[in-house]
Design an enzyme around this catalytic site. Structure first.
Site, PDB file in Angstrom:
ATOM      1  N   ASP A  54     -60.209  77.319  31.783  1.00  0.00           N
ATOM      2  CA  ASP A  54     -61.067  76.238  32.297  1.00  0.00           C
ATOM      3  C   ASP A  54     -61.087  75.036  31.354  1.00  0.00           C
ATOM      4  O   ASP A  54     -62.060  74.286  31.318  1.00  0.00           O
ATOM      5  CB  ASP A  54     -62.502  76.740  32.520  1.00  0.00           C
ATOM      6  CG  ASP A  54     -62.553  78.028  33.324  1.00  0.00           C
ATOM      7  OD1 ASP A  54     -61.937  78.065  34.389  1.00  0.00           O
ATOM      8  OD2 ASP A  54     -63.199  78.991  32.866  1.00  0.00           O
ATOM      9  N   HIS A  82     -57.024  75.594  39.013  1.00  0.00           N
ATOM     10  CA  HIS A  82     -56.849  74.271  38.440  1.00  0.00           C
ATOM     11  C   HIS A  82     -57.358  73.241  39.442  1.00  0.00           C
ATOM     12  O   HIS A  82     -57.042  73.323  40.632  1.00  0.00           O
ATOM     13  CB  HIS A  82     -55.375  73.973  38.148  1.00  0.00           C
ATOM     14  CG  HIS A  82     -54.788  74.824  37.081  1.00  0.00           C
ATOM     15  ND1 HIS A  82     -53.426  74.943  36.873  1.00  0.00           N
ATOM     16  CD2 HIS A  82     -55.361  75.599  36.132  1.00  0.00           C
ATOM     17  CE1 HIS A  82     -53.205  75.764  35.859  1.00  0.00           C
ATOM     18  NE2 HIS A  82     -54.362  76.168  35.403  1.00  0.00           N
TER      19      HIS A  82
END
Length: 470
Positions: A54, A82
């Site tokens: 992340d 993503h």
């Protein structure tokens, strides 16, 4: 017939029937040319997460993919997410390389990836509805015939295993329940099925599928598998998948040794989630460090070029496991809310804390980062002071290295360096000089500690908000 030997040009040369076996090649200079060290024709550029995921890899990949010829995924599955923002449209990717938005590039899913076919096509369809960025995506996607398939029962087993861990030990691993671990287990147990099996003889595939399903039903008696329904679904996917499938080894070899091409590898997950080097057992089931590029794509090590590590300006983690710099206080709440820290794949709230440079330095040791992309610096804009973890101690004694044992990691005390905040917005900055002096100092502190340069700094969500330093 046995070969004799003779002396030619001062060297012993293998002969057959009295004639030098390599005479013609040597006279033409071909042998000498082969023995001259040569740099590889093309090298891949790699983008990897340097924390627990992340970090904003999608944005960095999107930035580099605009100029790439091929964008590759080398490991993981749809347990990673993503987010890429283009023309104010927010695209979410899980299996598709985020480079698929570049209509001039090919995207490639390598053999190291495990693919849930319903998830792949659903992901494409959802992103198609958001904007025209994915238009024609099937024409520019290639998938390795050696990639393993995640089946619906793998996902069901993932959920059952989490329940069992909770019941037996009172603690689960915090998996995404996407079937990634069970699919990699099938791969390691050598009873998994690959893309090449599905697109070849379906009757042979069906037989193997039924055996594999029966194997899991024996292990998990309460597992409900509708074998016939899933086979019917897979038959449909086989037809849609077939035009996309290629021999990944030859595909990459041609790309690496042919005319000059810019090849980008998009890592999923991150260094501290690596099955070997991460915070085991609270990790994923693949190698998401630089070694996974070679094994997951069939790329020789000599063809690995620049390796960019993506580092969030603070630290986050999804799920359970040790987190030395976690802040269960107002600071953690601010980072979580302002940074919109929710998992792209699961929607789970991310745990937040100060930047842990002990952890990032360890990731650099494993990956050998060429440079760093520092993301989400703007989330720190309102903090009057910022802390950075620079050392660990246990029972008052310094730890000389990042510990492998998670029982040790849960006991560490963190030594912090406190830096002044800048208390103003960085979102409008488009070069280093436009950043506040304190923000510049924060970046320089990270560079000095890691001995790795920061190449990009992210101060917002759009492509334009990535400041390039060199």
């Amino acid at each position: 017939m046995a070969a004799d030997s003779t002396m030619s040009n001062g060297r012993e040369t293998a002969c057959l029937n009295g004639e030098p076996a390599v005479k013609r090649s040597r006279e033409s200079g071909a042998v000498e040319a082969l023995r001259t060290p040569r740099e590889p024709q093309n090298k891949v550029t790699v983008v990897l997460g340097a924390q627990w995921g992340d970090e904003g890899k999608g944005k960095v990949v999107d930035l580099l993919a605009m100029d790439a010829d091929i964008v590759c995924r080398c490991q993981g599955g749809n347990n990673a997410g993503h987010t890429v923002v283009v023309d104010s449209v927010e695209y979410d990717f899980h299996l598709l390389p985020s480079g698929v938005l570049n209509k001039k590039a090919l995207s490639f899913i390598g053999n190291g990836v495990v693919i849930h076919l319903p998830g792949l096509f659903e992901e494409a369809e959802k992103n198609m509805q958001k904007g025209n960025g994915l238009q024609g995506w099937e024409e520019r996607l290639k998938i390795s015939d050696r990639a393993h398939i995640v089946f619906n029962f793998h996902q069901a087993v993932d959920g059952i295993q989490e329940q069992q861990r909770q019941q037996q030990a009172g603690k689960n691993l915090g998996t995404t329940k996407k079937g990634i671990g069970p699919a990699y287990s099938s791969k390691a147990a050598r009873n998994g099925l690959r893309v090449c099996d599905l697109v070849s003889d379906f009757s042979v595939f069906e037989e193997k599928f039924r055996v594999l399903a029966s194997h899991f039903q024996t292990m998990y008696p309460n597992l409900n598998i509708d074998v016939d329904a899933e086979l019917e679904q897979l038959m449909g996917y086989a037809e849609r998948l077939r035009p996309l499938v290629t021999d990944g080894v030859y595909f990459m070899h041609k790309a690496l040794t042919g005319p000059s091409k810019k090849i980008l590898v998009e890592g999923a997950n991150a260094a501290l989630l690596d099955i070997d080097f991460g915070t085991y057992p609270f990790v994923t089931s693949s190698n998401c460090t630089v070694g996974g590029v070679c094994t997951g794509l069939g790329v020789p090590p000599s063809h690995v070029g620049r390796v960019y590590g993506v580092v969030k300006a603070y630290t986050t983690r999804v799920g359970v496991g040790a987190f030395p710099t976690e802040q269960n206080n107002d600071v953690g709440d601010l980072l979580q809310s302002k940074g919109r820290e929710f998992g792209v794949t699961t929607g789970r709230r991310r745990r937040c804390g100060w930047l842990d440079l002990v952890l990032v330095r360890y990731a650099h040791m494993v990956n050998g980062f060429t440079a760093i992309a520092l993301t989400k610096l703007d989330i720190l804009d309102t903090l009057p002071e910022i802390k950075v973890g620079v050392a660990y101690t246990v029972d008052g004694k310094p730890l000389p290295s990042f510990p492998a044992n998670m029982d040790v990691l849960t006991k560490v005390s963190v030594t912090y360096e406190t830096l002044p905040g800048w208390c103003c917005s960085t979102e409008g900055a488009r070069n280093f000089d436009e950043l506040p002096a304190q923000a510049q100092a924060y970046i320089c502190f990270i560079e000095d500690f890691l001995q790795v340069p920061v190449k990009w700094v992210g101060v917002g969500k759009s492509r334009e908000s990535m400041i390039k330093l060199f």
